[in-house]
Design an enzyme around this catalytic site. Structure first.
Site, PDB file in Angstrom:
ATOM      1  N   GLU A   1     -30.856   1.740  40.355  1.00 13.95           N
ATOM      2  CA  GLU A   1     -30.115   0.657  39.699  1.00 13.95           C
ATOM      3  C   GLU A   1     -30.389  -0.655  40.403  1.00 13.95           C
ATOM      4  OE1 GLU A   1     -26.147   0.743  38.536  1.00 13.95           O
ATOM      5  OE2 GLU A   1     -26.479   2.254  36.993  1.00 13.95           O
TER       6      GLU A   1
ATOM      7  N   GLN B   1     -18.695  -8.329  44.925  1.00 19.70           N
ATOM      8  CA  GLN B   1     -17.870  -7.251  45.449  1.00 19.70           C
ATOM      9  C   GLN B   1     -17.996  -7.163  46.969  1.00 19.70           C
ATOM     10  OE1 GLN B   1     -20.420  -7.034  43.285  1.00 19.70           O
ATOM     11  NE2 GLN B   1     -20.058  -5.498  41.716  1.00 19.70           N
TER      12      GLN B   1
ATOM     13  N   HIS C   1     -29.031  -4.582  41.762  1.00 19.99           N
ATOM     14  CA  HIS C   1     -27.937  -5.466  42.174  1.00 19.99           C
ATOM     15  C   HIS C   1     -28.569  -6.802  42.554  1.00 19.99           C
ATOM     16  CE1 HIS C   1     -23.559  -5.313  43.649  1.00 19.99           C
ATOM     17  NE2 HIS C   1     -23.598  -4.839  42.425  1.00 19.99           N
ATOM     18  N   ASN C   2     -29.311  -7.360  41.601  1.00 19.97           N
ATOM     19  CA  ASN C   2     -30.173  -8.497  41.888  1.00 19.97           C
ATOM     20  C   ASN C   2     -29.422  -9.805  42.092  1.00 19.97           C
ATOM     21  OD1 ASN C   2     -32.175  -6.593  41.459  1.00 19.97           O
ATOM     22  ND2 ASN C   2     -32.620  -7.270  39.376  1.00 19.97           N
TER      23      ASN C   2
ATOM     24  N   SER D   1     -32.431  -4.422  33.886  1.00 18.72           N
ATOM     25  CA  SER D   1     -31.913  -5.669  34.445  1.00 18.72           C
ATOM     26  C   SER D   1     -32.656  -6.827  33.804  1.00 18.72           C
ATOM     27  CB  SER D   1     -32.099  -5.693  35.968  1.00 18.72           C
ATOM     28  OG  SER D   1     -31.670  -6.934  36.502  1.00 18.72           O
TER      29      SER D   1
ATOM     30  N   HIS E   1     -25.537  -6.173  30.944  1.00 16.16           N
ATOM     31  CA  HIS E   1     -25.633  -5.191  32.020  1.00 16.16           C
ATOM     32  C   HIS E   1     -25.016  -3.854  31.627  1.00 16.16           C
ATOM     33  CE1 HIS E   1     -25.839  -3.761  36.188  1.00 16.16           C
ATOM     34  NE2 HIS E   1     -24.628  -3.284  36.004  1.00 16.16           N
TER      35      HIS E   1
END
Length: 760
Positions: A106, A258, A108-109, A558, A57
């Site tokens: 971007e 997170q 965030h899969n 990704s 990543h």
């Protein structure tokens, strides 16, 4: 981890100590390379830094050899449009009159599968901070989303949480959500794609970059406190494949996701802008993936010296954290700034004004290394570029899968097709109600699309348009697109079709396309077939941008998007940014703005059904070849639409993509709440005319008084056109001659009812 601090001196005296590098995702040869760089074994803190920064990543270790092709195909003219490009937190383009725009996509899969709400929310928060780090005010977000089958139980778990996370974080920040996608396909089951885009606006002179220059300058960490949430989160999660156990829920690693606080981020935005405007920042970096490991190493690597940091000065919200955990934490809403000593007091004063906690945690040195202390012990002593930029680079095996020829030979054009008026009518309604074509209002109504009062167009329009200058009316437009089914059939052409659609969607708003960002979502890079898909998509996108003359300003890769051996469809999402000099001339999507508008189809329709939505909905089929792509024609199409917009010749426009002309007619009639009488071109096969997905086509509505002038312009420029009907404000139906007359109420019930029925 041990209770005793593992200092650099300890590492030198215990060279053979076993270290858990494999558990942290490092290969044997990667660990040995770290030892060679340092001339000793790494400390626990150093091992943590290298493991997160050398993850797929963060390091792009499998994609670097292919991504360099973007640079090789970028001309000087394309480069001249960029103030900042690939390698920065986000790309920045000069749009004239002293204005600059920064934007980026971007992913965030994987975090969004593990914990949908927080995974999606912190994806939005992270991309917003990338924009903040360039010196810009974030002004809008967009969210391309992909899920498993719409009726699958796990989709009903994941999708509502993701939508709620995207909406709540963006809404709390006061950022309008002006675009995106929602796509369903079985290959995303257990591996949804949650891509997030943010756009920011600034004066060109306000550009800030991430670098730590000037010996003696102070390093200030400000924003939220550092906790245990997200340790190894996106950096590790995004570098692993779901192992397929328990329907994709089992994992080799399960680091925490997170946790976001949008209100803290909102205050952080205002604090950053105040600091920029006060001239208090030399360099700045957001803390996202890899946390302090990333921020300190990248700032130092881009500077002209070394850096010394003391972790004892980092404000913590958890007790008992050690150095490795502090460096690896991906706690949200944090920034790291480089500040001249004489300006530290003023910097702190601004932070207090906004009630943002700030601490001086170190300083720039005239040395070469990044030195980090913890409890008076030196725990990190590394050349910063070896952490941030000199990670491993893999030339993974690339092999065109043998099955690719079999897929191409399975021609969708030979599938049984409707022929009678009743069958065609039923197909129109079935397509309109299918999950991938149905109204997205259930999703988008959860987003605030008009907050701040500058949104000019948003979903369900083809692209989002935002006013950025209230005095002149100058604005920007954005669109994100990708048909992954096309990319599966031919990844080179599929990437160009994604680019063409996003480019076309920006043009249909009345804006001029000028720059590109991307989020390249693929399966495991350890699969030669996946790497062939990736290589082809990169080359297709780069070649396409070169032909259109618009630069790729940055993006994201990704990998490892698969469950067990099942990779997702190759999904190179493309975002295009455009500019419009006066938003009052933006082009709406719905017809009926003027009585009796003429409906004109621009472009050519061919018998092209490979990867089409019709082949999926009616036959559950994926095979053949995707539609042809002609980027020179796309450029001409955009130029004609822009000329027509500027001269008042176009009153509505809608791109033709999934579902073809039939779907475009359904949507433009329902959005405009206006009936239409349609006559298909003479001699055309009604099925091909209605459902083909040929690229390079737009349906425009032209005022009757402008019809001749507009069609003469199209003919003069060599753009094919066909008159296909008229808008009829007095009608409550879509009347397709010799095919069907369908009441708008019946169309609306089909188009608008699907997602609410599925998700409540």
């Amino acid at each position: 981890m041990t209770d005793k601090i593992d200092s650099v001196e300890t590492a030198k005296s215990t060279p053979e100590l076993d270290q858990p590098y494999a558990e942290l995702g490092l290969k044997d040869d990667e660990y040995q390379r770290i030892r060679e760089i340092l001339g000793r074994r790494p400390t626990e803190a150093e091992l943590a830094m290298y493991s997160v920064m050398w993850s797929e990543h963060c390091s792009y270790k499998s994609s670097k050899v292919h991504l360099k092709y973007f640079g090789e195909t970028t001309t000087e003219e394309m480069q001249s449009k960029m103030l900042a490009g690939i390698g920065e937190n986000a790309g920045v383009v000069d749009i004239g009159d002293g204005w600059a725009v920064t934007f980026k996509l971007e992913s965030h899969n994987h975090p969004s599968y593990v914990e949908p709400h927080q995974g999606a929310a912190t994806g939005v928060g992270g991309i917003v901070r990338d924009i903040m780090a360039m010196g810009a005010r974030p002004v809008a977000v967009a969210d391309p989303l992909r899920f498993g089958p719409a009726d699958a139980p796990d989709t009903k778990r994941v999708l509502p949480g993701v939508v709620e996370g995207v909406g709540s974080y963006g809404n709390c920040l006061g950022l309008p959500n002006i675009g995106g996608e929602v796509v369903f396909d079985e290959t995303y089951a257990g591996n949804p794609l949650v891509n997030a885009m943010c756009v920011g606006v600034m004066k060109a002179d306000d550009l800030h970059l991430a670098h730590a220059s000037g010996a003696g300058n102070k390093i200030i960490l400000f924003g939220a406190r550092t906790g245990l949430d997200g340790i190894g989160g996106v950096s590790v999660l995004a570098s692993e494949t779901f192992d397929g156990e328990e329907s994709g829920a089992g994992r080799k690693k399960l680091p925490s996701v997170q946790v976001g606080d949008p209100f803290a981020e909102k205050v952080l935005i205002e604090c950053c802008l105040d600091l920029y405007h006060s001239g208090l920042v030399v360099g700045i970096q957001d803390l996202g993936g890899a946390g302090l490991s990333c921020a300190t190493s990248e700032l130092a690597a881009a500077g002209d010296g070394g850096m010394r940091v003391n972790l004892d000065r980092v404000p913590l919200r958890a007790t008992g954290m050690n150095a490795a955990e502090i460096l690896s934490s991906e706690s949200q809403e944090r920034m790291c700034a480089v500040v001249e000593p004489s300006k530290v007091d003023d910097f702190m004063r601004v932070c207090r004004k906004w009630d943002v906690e700030a601490s001086v945690i170190g300083e720039v040195t005239d040395g070469d290394n990044l030195e980090i202390y913890w409890s008076d012990e030196l725990v990190v002593d590394v050349p910063p570029r070896t952490v941030a930029h000199h990670g491993p680079v893999y030339e993974r095996p690339v092999e065109r899968p043998a099955e690719q020829d079999l897929v191409a030979a399975d021609n969708a054009n030979t599938l049984p097709r409707p022929s009678t008026p009743d069958e065609l009518r039923e197909t129109v309604l079935k397509m309109a109600a299918s999950p991938n074509l149905a109204s997205r209002a259930w999703v988008t109504d959860q987003y605030d699309r008009y907050v701040r009062g500058n949104t000019v167009l948003a979903q369900p329009s083809d692209g989002g348009v935002l006013r950025i200058d209230e005095e002149t009316g100058r604005g920007i437009a954005v669109s994100t697109d990708c048909n992954a089914r096309y990319a599966r059939l031919d990844p080179y052409t599929g990437a160009q079709l994604a680019l063409a659609e996003a480019y076309r969607n920006v043009a249909t708003t009345g804006a001029s396309p000028m720059a590109v960002t991307n989020c390249l979502n693929f399966g495991s890079p350890e699969d030669p077939g996946v790497m062939w898909q990736f290589q082809q998509a990169v080359r297709g996108l780069a070649d396409g941008c070169a032909e259109l003359g618009i630069p790729v300003t940055g993006g994201n890769v990704s990998f490892y998007n698969q469950t067990g051996s099942q990779a997702i469809l190759p999904t190179p999402v493309v975002g295009v940014l455009g500019t419009i000099d006066d938003v009052t001339r933006r082009i709406p999507t719905g017809i009926g703005g003027e009585e009796g508008e003429t409906l004109i189809l621009l472009g050519e329709t061919r018998e092209e059904f490979g990867g089409s939505e019709w082949s999926r909905v009616v036959h559950d089929h994926l095979g053949g070849t995707p539609p042809q792509v002609d980027l020179a024609r796309e450029k001409l199409l955009a130029e004609v639409i822009l000329a027509g917009s500027r001269d008042g010749m176009i009153s509505a426009a809608h791109d033709l993509s999934e579902g073809g002309l039939a779907q475009a007619l359904v949507e433009t009639a329902l959005i405009g709440e206006c009936g239409a009488r349609v006559v298909l071109p003479e001699g055309a096969d009604p099925f091909v005319a209605l459902f083909s997905e040929s690229a390079g086509r737009v349906l425009v509505a032209v005022p009757r008084s402008e019809e001749l002038r507009f069609t003469d312009m199209c003919s003069a420029r060599g753009l094919p056109w066909a008159k296909v009907g008229v808008a009829d404000a007095g009608s409550d139906a879509l009347d397709i001659q010799d095919v069907a007359e369908i009441p708008l109420a019946e169309l609306g019930e089909a188009w608008e009812g699907t997602l609410p029925a599925l998700f409540g």
